[in-house]
Design an enzyme around this catalytic site. Sequence first.
Site, PDB file in Angstrom:
ATOM      1  N   ARG A  28       0.832  -1.209   0.000  1.00 20.05           N
ATOM      2  CA  ARG A  28       0.000   0.000   0.000  1.00 20.05           C
ATOM      3  C   ARG A  28       0.863   1.254   0.000  1.00 20.05           C
ATOM      4  NH1 ARG A  28      -2.439  -4.913   1.711  1.00 20.05           N
ATOM      5  NH2 ARG A  28      -4.657  -4.798   1.169  1.00 20.05           N
TER       6      ARG A  28
ATOM      7  N   ASP B 267       0.721  -6.740  -3.556  1.00 23.64           N
ATOM      8  CA  ASP B 267      -0.723  -6.650  -3.358  1.00 23.64           C
ATOM      9  C   ASP B 267      -1.218  -5.644  -4.380  1.00 23.64           C
ATOM     10  OD1 ASP B 267      -3.370  -6.701  -2.182  1.00 23.64           O
ATOM     11  OD2 ASP B 267      -2.432  -7.215  -0.275  1.00 23.64           O
TER      12      ASP B 267
ATOM     13  N   HIS C 190      -6.037 -10.871  -4.106  1.00 25.13           N
ATOM     14  CA  HIS C 190      -5.183  -9.694  -3.876  1.00 25.13           C
ATOM     15  C   HIS C 190      -4.123  -9.562  -4.965  1.00 25.13           C
ATOM     16  CE1 HIS C 190      -6.512  -8.125   0.041  1.00 25.13           C
ATOM     17  NE2 HIS C 190      -6.803  -9.375   0.352  1.00 25.13           N
TER      18      HIS C 190
ATOM     19  N   ASP D 137      -5.702 -15.134   1.468  1.00 29.14           N
ATOM     20  CA  ASP D 137      -6.824 -14.490   2.147  1.00 29.14           C
ATOM     21  C   ASP D 137      -7.718 -13.739   1.172  1.00 29.14           C
ATOM     22  OD1 ASP D 137      -4.593 -12.700   1.799  1.00 29.14           O
ATOM     23  OD2 ASP D 137      -5.691 -11.217   2.976  1.00 29.14           O
ATOM     24  N   GLU D 138      -8.969 -13.647   1.540  1.00 29.38           N
ATOM     25  CA  GLU D 138      -9.957 -12.752   0.931  1.00 29.38           C
ATOM     26  C   GLU D 138     -10.077 -12.886  -0.584  1.00 29.38           C
ATOM     27  OE1 GLU D 138     -10.047  -9.125   4.167  1.00 29.38           O
ATOM     28  OE2 GLU D 138      -8.659  -8.935   2.494  1.00 29.38           O
TER      29      GLU D 138
ATOM     30  N   TRP E  59      -5.763 -14.995  11.544  1.00 35.32           N
ATOM     31  CA  TRP E  59      -5.997 -13.554  11.707  1.00 35.32           C
ATOM     32  C   TRP E  59      -7.455 -13.224  12.004  1.00 35.32           C
ATOM     33  CZ3 TRP E  59      -8.965 -10.185   8.638  1.00 35.32           C
ATOM     34  CH2 TRP E  59      -9.481 -10.711   7.449  1.00 35.32           C
TER      35      TRP E  59
ATOM     36  N   TYR F 103      -3.553  -6.371  15.333  1.00 34.42           N
ATOM     37  CA  TYR F 103      -3.537  -5.577  14.105  1.00 34.42           C
ATOM     38  C   TYR F 103      -3.130  -4.155  14.476  1.00 34.42           C
ATOM     39  CZ  TYR F 103      -5.074  -8.643  10.355  1.00 34.42           C
ATOM     40  OH  TYR F 103      -5.108  -9.598   9.378  1.00 34.42           O
ATOM     41  N   PHE F 104      -1.887  -3.810  14.192  1.00 36.98           N
ATOM     42  CA  PHE F 104      -1.358  -2.532  14.639  1.00 36.98           C
ATOM     43  C   PHE F 104      -1.705  -1.382  13.692  1.00 36.98           C
ATOM     44  CE2 PHE F 104       2.267  -4.220  17.554  1.00 36.98           C
ATOM     45  CZ  PHE F 104       1.309  -4.845  18.343  1.00 36.98           C
TER      46      PHE F 104
ATOM     47  N   TRP G   1      -0.715  -3.359   8.544  1.00 33.90           N
ATOM     48  CA  TRP G   1      -1.197  -3.039   7.207  1.00 33.90           C
ATOM     49  C   TRP G   1      -1.129  -1.525   7.046  1.00 33.90           C
ATOM     50  CZ3 TRP G   1      -1.487  -7.270   4.441  1.00 33.90           C
ATOM     51  CH2 TRP G   1      -1.767  -8.486   5.078  1.00 33.90           C
ATOM     52  N   THR G   2      -0.949  -1.060   5.811  1.00 26.18           N
ATOM     53  CA  THR G   2      -0.559   0.344   5.670  1.00 26.18           C
ATOM     54  C   THR G   2      -1.464   1.176   4.764  1.00 26.18           C
ATOM     55  OG1 THR G   2       0.996  -0.234   3.890  1.00 26.18           O
ATOM     56  CG2 THR G   2       1.863  -0.164   6.148  1.00 26.18           C
TER      57      THR G   2
END
Length: 760
Positions: A168, A197, A274, A330-331, A397, A422-423, A473-474
Site C-alpha cells: 500500500r 498486493d 489480492h 486471504d480474501e 488472523w 492488528y497494529f 497493514w498500511t
Amino acid sequence: MRHLSKLWSVLFLVVIALFSCSKEQGSVGAPALIPLPQSVSWGSGGYYQLSGKSSLVLPEGLSPLLAEQINESLRSAGMKELEVKIGGDPNSRGVVLRLTEDDTLVDGAYRLVSHKGAGVEIVSSTQEGLSYGVQTLRQLITKAGIATAEISDSPRLSYRGVMLDVSRHYMSVDFIKRLLDELQYYKFNRFHWHLVDAGGWRLQLDAFPELTEKTAYRTESDWDKWWIGKDRSYVDEGQGGYGGYYTKAEVREIVAYAAERGITVIPEIEMPGHSEEVLYTYPALSCSGRAMPNESDFCIGNPETYTFLQRVMDEVMELFPSEYIHIGGDEAGKGAWKNCPKCQALMKREGMSHVDELQSHLIHEMELYLNDHGRQIIGWDEILEGGLAPNATVMSWRGEDGGIKAAQSQHNVVMTPNSHLYFDYYQEDPTMAERRAIGGYIPLERVYSYDPVPAALAPEERKYIYGVQANLWTEYVMNDAHAEYMLFPRLLALSEVAWTNPEFKSWEDFRVRVNSHIPELQSRGVNTFVSRQLVVDSEVDYDEGEIRLSMTAERYPHEIRYRLDGNTPTASDHLYHEGDHISVGDSAILAAAFFEDGKLSGSVTTFRVDYHKGVGKRVEWQTRIGGGYNAGGAETALLDGYRGSFTYMDGKWLGNAASRHTIGVIDMGEPTELSHVYTKCMHDPGAWVYMPEWVELSLSEDGEHYDLVDRVASTTDISEQRLRFETFHFYPKTTARYLKIDYYVPQEQQFLFTDEIVIW
C-alpha cells in the site's frame, strides 16, 4: 579448556550463592527489562564497574555485531569500550560470552550472571542464545554500571514475528533496517514482508520485469482516493507515479542484515486473490482474459497460472533462504471462478463440488512445488477453506478459530488475531487521534493481555502453537515515521507476550517498565506513540442500583484529577488513585485529565454513565439480529448499564447486518413517566459499519397501538470515512409502558452498531 569451563561452573554457583536479598522478576529501582526474563534475581551488591583491565571475550565464530552492540551500549552509558578478545580466557574479568555443551541451554536459552566482584558471563549452547543474552545485557548497562543480577531465560514461543505491508505504501530500506535493529533488541526473530498486493508490486524479478515497470507506481498516494475512489490506475516506471520497489540487491542486503541479527525474513507472494497488479500486467492469468477493473483472483483453471507462480517462486527462493514462503490465501473473491469455463472444467475433472476447493487445489499445488525445493508454505487462515494442504502452517488472523482448528488437525499455527494484534488499528481515542487509522481500537494494554495459546486447546494440541505475530497493514500508514508511530510501543507489549511465560507477566509491572523504555526509543530516533489518554471502565451493581467507575492509564507515573459534571477538571478537583471506585447512582459525565506541576496535560477524557429506568429490562427484537455481535445477549445488551468504547470489538456494542430495519420493543412492566430517551450509534466505513439514516421512537400503552414520538435523522455524511459516533435523542414527556425503537440502515449487509438505550 574443558577443565576451565568446569572451574567457571563452580565459580558460577558460588556467585549465585553470594546474591542476597534478591528479588524475583521485576524490582523497584532495577533496570526495566523487556521482555521480562523467565527468572531474574537481582543482586544486592550494586553495580559491576568496569576497569582498565576488563575485556570482552567472545567465542570463535560469533558475530562481531554483538561485540559492537555491547560497546555501543557502554559508550551510551558514558563508559569506555572493552577490548575484544576472540577465543580468549573465559575466566577473564569483564564480559565473557561462552558456548557450552549444556543441553539445558538449547533453543535460545541462556544464563547471565552479573556480579560486582566477578564480572559478567553469558552462557548458552547456541549462538542464538548468546545473542539473546547480549540484548538483555544491553538493558542492564546503566550510567551507574552494569546492574548485578542472575538470569535464567528462554523464549516461550519459537516464532516471534512482525509483518510489514509495503504494497500500500513503500517503506525505505533504511527504515526496515532500523526496524530490524529494534526487533533484535526486543528478541523478535521473524520479519514477515508483505511485498505484493493491489497497491503495488514491490519485488524486482528478472523473469517478470514488467511487474515493477508497470505496477510499482500508481496515480495516487492517498489510499481512499485510489482504492475507494475506484481509480486504481498504475503508472509506468519513470512517468512520475507514486511508489517504489526493492531491487534484488536491496533485498539481499536486507535479508543479510536481518540474518546477522538472528531474524529470518519471510516473503509473502499473494495468491490466489489480492492480485490486481499481476492481472493488470498479465491479463491472460485472469478468468476474463482481459484487464478487467477490480479483478483480483488468478484463474485456477489456467495452466499458465501455475507456470507463472512457479517461476516467481524460483526467484523468491533464490533471494530468501527462509524455510517458509508465505502464499497469502486471504480474501479471494472467487466470484469469477463460478462462471469461468477453465475453472469449471477443472472442478469437473477433479470432482469438486464447491469453488472453495479451487483455492485449496492451487494451495496444494504450490505447496508441492515448494516442498520439492525444501521449503514450506504458510498462509492466512482462509487456506483452511476447501481442505488444508498437508504440511501448511496457518496464520490465524480472523480471531482464533482458524488457529484452533488447524492446531486440532496437528498443523503449526501462528496466532495473529485482528482483535489484539492488528497494529493498523487505533491505539488512542479515534475521535481525537492525530493520524487516521483503518478503524478498531487496540491500545497497549489490550496487546499485553493477549495469550496466544488458547485455553480451548487440549494440552497435547498446544504444542502446535508455533508462535505469534503483529501485523501492520498500511492503507493509512503513508511513511516510515507513521509506521514507527503505529508499531511502538505496542511491539514491546508483544515481545513480552511472545517471550515471557504468562505466570510472570503483570500489566502493572510492565506499564512501569515500558514507560522507561519510551524515552530510550526516542533517543534512538524512534517516532514512538506516547499515550496521553485515560481508560475508563465501569461495573454495574444491580443490587445497589449504581455504576462504579475506575480509571487506568498507560502513562506512569501520573496525577489524575476528575469531576462528575462534565466540566474541565482543575488542579483543585478530586485526585484519583488507581484502584479507587467512583460510584454513580443516577447520571454523571466523568471528566478526567492528567496534571503536571499543577497544570492540565493533554486532553480531557469524558465518559457518560446512566443508571437509568431501563436497566435490567429486556428488548424483544421484531427483526432478525445477525452478524455475530450480540454483546453477550441481544435481549439484554442495550439495557445493562454498560457503555461501548471506541471499538465494536469490546463486546458492549450490539451489531446487526441481517436486515435494514433493526426494530426492538421494550416492556417497562408498568406505565412509566418518560422524559428523555437516547441511543448512540457508530459509523466506521472501513469496517463496513454505517450510521443509520434515521432512528424512530414510538410509545404504546397496550403493546399493540403505537404513537410516533419522533424520527431523528442522522447528521453524518454517508461519505465520511473516519470513525465517528452520533447520539439520537427523543423527548417523549409522557407516560407509557412500551417503547419501540427502529434503526434504519439503507443498504443490505451494512452493519448497524448501537449502544445502550438510555431511558429517563
